[in-house]
Motif scaffolding. Structure first.
Motif, PDB file in Angstrom:
ATOM      1  N   THR A  34     -37.694  12.407 -19.424  1.00 49.09           N
ATOM      2  CA  THR A  34     -38.729  13.414 -18.623  1.00 49.09           C
ATOM      3  C   THR A  34     -38.324  14.757 -19.493  1.00 49.09           C
ATOM      4  O   THR A  34     -39.273  15.806 -19.685  1.00 49.09           O
ATOM      5  CB  THR A  34     -38.570  13.557 -17.110  1.00 49.09           C
ATOM      6  OG1 THR A  34     -38.866  12.241 -16.706  1.00 49.09           O
ATOM      7  CG2 THR A  34     -39.411  14.889 -16.755  1.00 49.09           C
ATOM      8  N   GLN A  38     -40.676  17.179 -21.674  1.00 48.15           N
ATOM      9  CA  GLN A  38     -41.377  18.262 -20.963  1.00 48.15           C
ATOM     10  C   GLN A  38     -41.066  19.441 -21.932  1.00 48.15           C
ATOM     11  O   GLN A  38     -41.904  20.287 -21.902  1.00 48.15           O
ATOM     12  CB  GLN A  38     -40.330  18.538 -19.852  1.00 48.15           C
ATOM     13  CG  GLN A  38     -40.685  19.953 -18.868  1.00 48.15           C
ATOM     14  CD  GLN A  38     -41.821  19.816 -18.128  1.00 48.15           C
ATOM     15  OE1 GLN A  38     -42.757  18.954 -18.142  1.00 48.15           O
ATOM     16  NE2 GLN A  38     -41.961  20.729 -17.152  1.00 48.15           N
ATOM     17  N   SER A  43     -48.595  19.669 -21.052  1.00 50.67           N
ATOM     18  CA  SER A  43     -48.684  19.301 -19.366  1.00 50.67           C
ATOM     19  C   SER A  43     -47.289  19.473 -18.738  1.00 50.67           C
ATOM     20  O   SER A  43     -46.348  19.406 -19.488  1.00 50.67           O
ATOM     21  CB  SER A  43     -49.332  17.840 -18.990  1.00 50.67           C
ATOM     22  OG  SER A  43     -48.640  17.039 -19.653  1.00 50.67           O
ATOM     23  N   LEU A  45     -44.667  17.834 -16.540  1.00 59.84           N
ATOM     24  CA  LEU A  45     -44.086  16.649 -15.925  1.00 59.84           C
ATOM     25  C   LEU A  45     -43.514  16.831 -14.687  1.00 59.84           C
ATOM     26  O   LEU A  45     -43.303  15.587 -14.209  1.00 59.84           O
ATOM     27  CB  LEU A  45     -43.545  15.794 -17.090  1.00 59.84           C
ATOM     28  CG  LEU A  45     -43.977  15.674 -18.496  1.00 59.84           C
ATOM     29  CD1 LEU A  45     -43.294  14.820 -19.195  1.00 59.84           C
ATOM     30  CD2 LEU A  45     -45.499  15.029 -18.363  1.00 59.84           C
ATOM     31  N   GLU A  46     -43.347  17.898 -14.120  1.00 60.58           N
ATOM     32  CA  GLU A  46     -42.464  18.078 -13.076  1.00 60.58           C
ATOM     33  C   GLU A  46     -43.504  18.248 -11.848  1.00 60.58           C
ATOM     34  O   GLU A  46     -43.079  18.365 -10.807  1.00 60.58           O
ATOM     35  CB  GLU A  46     -41.430  19.185 -13.030  1.00 60.58           C
ATOM     36  CG  GLU A  46     -40.191  18.947 -14.124  1.00 60.58           C
ATOM     37  CD  GLU A  46     -39.457  20.093 -14.246  1.00 60.58           C
ATOM     38  OE1 GLU A  46     -39.813  21.117 -13.766  1.00 60.58           O
ATOM     39  OE2 GLU A  46     -38.360  20.212 -15.071  1.00 60.58           O
ATOM     40  N   ARG A  75     -51.683  10.795 -16.859  1.00 59.67           N
ATOM     41  CA  ARG A  75     -52.227  12.298 -17.215  1.00 59.67           C
ATOM     42  C   ARG A  75     -52.689  12.348 -18.684  1.00 59.67           C
ATOM     43  O   ARG A  75     -52.300  11.717 -19.608  1.00 59.67           O
ATOM     44  CB  ARG A  75     -51.034  13.479 -16.875  1.00 59.67           C
ATOM     45  CG  ARG A  75     -49.903  13.415 -17.816  1.00 59.67           C
ATOM     46  CD  ARG A  75     -48.903  14.412 -17.673  1.00 59.67           C
ATOM     47  NE  ARG A  75     -48.139  14.052 -16.348  1.00 59.67           N
ATOM     48  CZ  ARG A  75     -47.915  14.930 -15.354  1.00 59.67           C
ATOM     49  NH1 ARG A  75     -48.627  16.065 -15.243  1.00 59.67           N
ATOM     50  NH2 ARG A  75     -47.382  14.894 -14.415  1.00 59.67           N
ATOM     51  N   THR A  77     -52.828  15.094 -21.897  1.00 57.86           N
ATOM     52  CA  THR A  77     -51.755  16.051 -22.613  1.00 57.86           C
ATOM     53  C   THR A  77     -51.890  16.051 -24.098  1.00 57.86           C
ATOM     54  O   THR A  77     -52.668  15.461 -24.648  1.00 57.86           O
ATOM     55  CB  THR A  77     -50.472  15.671 -22.248  1.00 57.86           C
ATOM     56  OG1 THR A  77     -49.339  16.808 -22.424  1.00 57.86           O
ATOM     57  CG2 THR A  77     -49.812  14.378 -23.298  1.00 57.86           C
ATOM     58  N   LYS A  94     -46.534   7.334 -16.753  1.00 63.04           N
ATOM     59  CA  LYS A  94     -45.217   7.382 -16.417  1.00 63.04           C
ATOM     60  C   LYS A  94     -44.917   5.892 -15.631  1.00 63.04           C
ATOM     61  O   LYS A  94     -45.162   5.498 -14.635  1.00 63.04           O
ATOM     62  CB  LYS A  94     -45.032   8.292 -15.170  1.00 63.04           C
ATOM     63  CG  LYS A  94     -43.427   8.520 -14.804  1.00 63.04           C
ATOM     64  CD  LYS A  94     -43.317   9.742 -13.553  1.00 63.04           C
ATOM     65  CE  LYS A  94     -41.989   9.785 -13.534  1.00 63.04           C
ATOM     66  NZ  LYS A  94     -41.532  11.174 -12.664  1.00 63.04           N
ATOM     67  N   TYR A 100     -41.671   6.293 -20.321  1.00 69.60           N
ATOM     68  CA  TYR A 100     -43.094   6.857 -20.358  1.00 69.60           C
ATOM     69  C   TYR A 100     -43.667   6.044 -21.616  1.00 69.60           C
ATOM     70  O   TYR A 100     -43.260   5.786 -22.520  1.00 69.60           O
ATOM     71  CB  TYR A 100     -42.924   8.229 -20.846  1.00 69.60           C
ATOM     72  CG  TYR A 100     -42.778   9.208 -19.600  1.00 69.60           C
ATOM     73  CD1 TYR A 100     -43.814  10.009 -18.749  1.00 69.60           C
ATOM     74  CD2 TYR A 100     -41.410   9.486 -19.365  1.00 69.60           C
ATOM     75  CE1 TYR A 100     -43.306  10.891 -17.693  1.00 69.60           C
ATOM     76  CE2 TYR A 100     -40.932  10.616 -18.255  1.00 69.60           C
ATOM     77  CZ  TYR A 100     -41.988  11.054 -17.672  1.00 69.60           C
ATOM     78  OH  TYR A 100     -41.466  11.915 -16.454  1.00 69.60           O
TER      79      TYR A 100
END
Length: 428
Positions: A34, A38, A43, A45-46, A75, A77, A94, A100
């Motif tokens: 993550t 990130q 986008s 991710l949190e 999602r 991205t 995810k 991922y």
């Protein structure tokens, strides 16, 4: 929560399986997955992804109108290079807290895999691999029910717009298992996705290479967060959003012969831009271009092929209709050769470049995705006219261009090229 009727009419029922030559699946797995991603994606991710916001209905929705639900594990991205230009778009699944799956167009998968490995530091606890032979990508059209995935599959409505279909990853089965599972209710329709996404004005993969996220409408497709911390390429994206002006955007454009009758939606757009249409006289903001759903575009293109727009053309003799169809087929073949990615669109009235073609024409049509100057299609500057004439690159032949905005576009502020403030507030 948005209900089904607000997203417009769905495309017909069917399914499509993407071979590794069309889409590839990359795996990013490990304790740092993550944190690592990130810092590389646009986008956040949190946070759970924000679902698309459909336009408001004129009246209340039907009493039995179902709520459209999106799967938060899926999602959209983008990955950017160090200069803030798009490397590729992707779907990010995810699969677990430390795992991922990146579903990416095949024409940009190699560059993305190299990019991911380039920014993997020694202390980064992730394993990166191409798992396209073990995990396959699919899509189902004509349904908004993405729940109840069978064992070995994960599903979610396309997070950019639900009319683009339900995305599916097969995690434990060979690619041939999925068609056997759904063919009874959703027949195989290979090639539909390429047609549908272009009708919907969505560029992907290598088509986006070198463009900025906002020029490619990625903020309107839910792929960009303006609230997350630092990530690669963020500076250009954030600066453009908060202080810059967007002068060009990706949009669908239909190319037609100068002898072709211009369909009614663009006749009205011409009148609106000249301020002559009484139908819109009382509106504070007049839509400068037709705002069309994918099924509407398909119907219009069919009528253009038939040479009929629903009035006196109905009386045409059969042999005349056949002749028109042959002429239309020949024109589409001509456009397939002339309108290749990278070709400039030049307005013959002043010899200025007004756009650049980004995609091959949608199969069997003269519709392309192009990066257009907003001031040449009605968003400020020179009004768009139905009598326009353009050349494609170095060719001498003249064409007309019919731009439109997809149903998911917000109202655009012609001063900035961004969504109007009221639209932004309604999404937050």
């Amino acid at each position: 929560m948005a209900t089904a009727s607000r997203f417009g009419r769905l495309w017909g029922r069917g399914h499509e399986t993407f071979s590794p030559t069309l889409r590839r699946v990359l795996s990013v797995k490990g304790a740092s997955a993550t944190t690592y991603l990130q810092g590389l994606v646009t986008s956040d991710l949190e946070q759970d992804p924000s679902p698309p916001v459909p336009p408001e209905l004129d009246g209340p929705p039907p009493a039995d109108d179902p709520v459209v639900e999106f799967n938060p594990i899926l999602r959209s991205t983008c990955f950017l290079d160090g200069k803030g230009r798009i490397l590729t778009d992707a779907f990010l699944w995810k699969n677990a807290e430390d795992h991922y799956l990146v579903d990416v167009p095949a024409d940009s998968a190699g560059a993305l895999l190299q990019h991911l490995n380039q920014y993997k530091l020694r202390r980064t606890k992730v394993d990166i691999a191409d798992v396209s032979e073990q995990v396959s990508s699919h899509v189902i059209y004509g349904t908004l029910n993405a729940g109840g995935a069978p064992p070995g599959y994960v599903t979610g409505l396309d997070p950019r717009h639900p009319n683009m279909g339900m995305r599916v990853l097969s995690m434990e089965h060979p690619p041939t298992h999925f068609p056997e599972l759904v063919v009874g209710g959703f027949p195989s329709v290979p090639g539909t996705y390429d047609l549908l996404r272009k009708f919907s004005g969505i560029a992907e993969g290598a088509e986006l290479s070198g463009k900025t996220a906002l020029e490619a409408n990625q903020e309107w497709l839910g792929s960009v967060s303006f609230h997350k911390g630092c990530y690669l390429g963020q500076e250009l994206t954030a600066r453009t959003q908060h202080t810059g002006i967007i002068r060009k955007r990706v949009m669908p454009v239909i190319l037609v012969d100068t002898k072709q009758e211009v369909p009614r939606p663009w006749v009205m757009a011409h009148q609106i831009q000249e301020g002559r249409d009484e139908l819109y006289a009382e509106l504070k903001e007049q839509p400068p271009l037709p705002n069309l759903s994918s099924p509407s575009v398909g119907a219009l293109l069919t009528m253009m092929t038939m040479g009929s727009f629903g009035h006196e053309e109905e009386d045409k003799q059969e042999d005349e209709v056949v002749a028109l169809q042959k002429e239309s087929t020949a024109f589409v073949e001509e456009i397939q050769d002339a309108a290749s990615p990278g070709v400039k669109m030049i307005d013959t009235s002043d010899d200025k470049t007004i756009g650049q073609i980004m995609s091959k024409p949608a199969p069997g049509t003269s519709l392309v995705l192009a990066q257009m100057r907003l001031d040449r299609v009605g968003f400020g500057g020179t009004p768009w006219k139905r009598t326009n004439k353009i050349r494609l690159g170095d060719t001498e032949k003249e064409y007309r261009y019919l731009p439109y905005t997809p149903l998911w576009w917000p109202s655009v502020d012609s001063r900035t090229g961004k969504a109007r403030e009221e639209d932004i507030e309604s999404e937050e």
